[in-house]
Scaffold this active site. Sequence first.
Site, PDB file in Angstrom:
ATOM      1  N   ILE A 188      15.873  57.240 -36.828  1.00 15.28           N
ATOM      2  CA  ILE A 188      15.651  57.483 -37.949  1.00 15.28           C
ATOM      3  C   ILE A 188      16.203  58.325 -39.186  1.00 15.28           C
ATOM      4  CG2 ILE A 188      13.468  58.333 -39.266  1.00 15.28           C
ATOM      5  CD1 ILE A 188      11.782  57.865 -37.470  1.00 15.28           C
TER       6      ILE A 188
ATOM      7  N   LYS B 253      27.471  73.630 -45.079  1.00 10.89           N
ATOM      8  CA  LYS B 253      26.355  74.245 -46.570  1.00 10.89           C
ATOM      9  C   LYS B 253      26.627  75.553 -46.023  1.00 10.89           C
ATOM     10  CE  LYS B 253      21.120  73.198 -46.228  1.00 10.89           C
ATOM     11  NZ  LYS B 253      20.382  73.142 -45.133  1.00 10.89           N
TER      12      LYS B 253
ATOM     13  N   LEU C   7      11.090  64.505 -32.474  1.00  8.53           N
ATOM     14  CA  LEU C   7       9.866  64.735 -33.831  1.00  8.53           C
ATOM     15  C   LEU C   7       9.186  63.809 -32.511  1.00  8.53           C
ATOM     16  CD1 LEU C   7      11.511  61.716 -35.898  1.00  8.53           C
ATOM     17  CD2 LEU C   7      11.245  63.936 -35.717  1.00  8.53           C
TER      18      LEU C   7
ATOM     19  N   THR D  61      15.591  71.628 -40.250  1.00  8.92           N
ATOM     20  CA  THR D  61      14.597  72.529 -39.306  1.00  8.92           C
ATOM     21  C   THR D  61      15.287  71.084 -38.549  1.00  8.92           C
ATOM     22  OG1 THR D  61      13.095  72.300 -40.437  1.00  8.92           O
ATOM     23  CG2 THR D  61      13.944  74.030 -40.466  1.00  8.92           C
ATOM     24  N   GLY D  62      15.276  70.010 -38.740  1.00  8.28           N
ATOM     25  CA  GLY D  62      15.189  69.158 -37.244  1.00  8.28           C
ATOM     26  C   GLY D  62      15.723  69.196 -35.881  1.00  8.28           C
TER      27      GLY D  62
END
Length: 504
Positions: free
Chosen positions: A49, A82, A339, A350-351
């Site tokens: 995904i 990042k 998930l 935060t995945g």
Amino acid sequence: MNNNDSRTITIVGGGSSGWMTALYLNTLFNKEQLNYQIRVIESPDIGIIGVGEATVHSVRFFFAAMGLDENELLRETNGSLKLGILFRNWMKPVDGKTHEYFHPFEQQRLGRGMDISSMWHMSGRGTRERYDEAVSLSSELVAHRHVPKTANSQAYQGVVPYGYHIDATLLARFLRRKAVAEGVEHIEATVTSATTEGEMIQSVETDKGSFTADFFIDCTGFRGLLIDQLKQDNWESFADALPCNKAVAIQRELPDDLGAKPYTTATALSNGWAWQIDLQNRQGTGYVYDGNRLSKEEAEQELRDFLGPDAAVLKCAHLNMKVGCRKEFWVGNCVAIGLSAGFIEPLESTGLHLINLGAGLLATHQPNREVDQSIRDSYSRLMRGFYQDLKQFIVLHYCLTDRDDTDFWRAAPATVEHTPWLQSQLQIWKHKICEFHDLAGSFSTTFNDENYRYILYGMHHNPALTQSVDAAASEQLFAQANANAERARQLTSAQGDYLSQLNL
């Protein structure tokens, strides 16, 4: 294809969750001697995904602990560094200027007396500068597209904490290659069902045979193929507090020739928000929105309009998001991670962090077939707390808005009613600074009082502090902060220059 060895772990599903978990458990348990046979069954037909492609800074510690070379990681995933998230348009414009603030991963700690946050409020600096610009080094770095690396920076180290922008598909392939090289068994097969006895899985059935194990880990995404078969009515929805339940994702060429920006942008649109994440070779964008207020066609058109007519789209996909988490993450001899365990919209990236938490916590709780129920309950209690804590932090971004241009934004302030602790704290924070003790004892794993302050003051939820401050002391404090930021900029390099050296 039965495997009757004791102490075997079968992970169903690959992707970031499956391969991060496999690599973590294998590194921890099998580095010195073989304690577990670890297998990943991954379907070649089910795609990844990859909602969002950004991380929080703590994921660095996972990669470092796995012994991964940081430069190789960035090369293999088209990654970039990042420094935080730039939020735009989350409140009404002021004097025609779009509202924006930056949420970095750090804060300076200066002075021996009053803390810099209190000093910022009491000296009235909020009328002429953003909070993040006054107290962080990162805001200065991102203004010049610099990363926090100096010529002497070691792997996974920088002048300030940082995360990554990573291609999720390439990351899964990279981790798979590393895990297999370390002895994890990889089987390409599609799992069709599980054979169970009570709340225990005996085997999983695939198009290539049956596989047994002592312990199973469900990394099958929103399908929750294993955990759902073991226990019904095992989902707690967060839809009342977080109504965004769909996303449209677009990959496009980098929009300018300056290279990858060292930050994520989250821009509020009519019924949600759009992300923009720069990799080395392209930009990942998407619109997270409330599907009860907007159709998929309307959402895609709004995103395309936001990106502009010259977006140079490479790929577009629509996604359904199941927002919430398990009531029980560990049932019988099966744990859900990724998930299949839960999902919080990717506003704070935060995945991968939640996958890391799930795998790390499982390791300390010893994944065996025969465990005391107290161990399962402990794992589920902690994981549920992590998701609940994160839920309220995400609500914080919405509930302080003053936007009233759509029904979505008019309803946003009421979402705080579904997070009672936050609701009471917001009243307290009208009169005092947000501090460590306010969050002490919570389940917070990555967002502490410093992070809360960036959101609170970026959204203009400022305490009414009446104490006077010495003007000279205030000027000296912020002059020191500015000097530190300028020095950090001089010592570091632009993202483009840093990334160009990875292949040298």
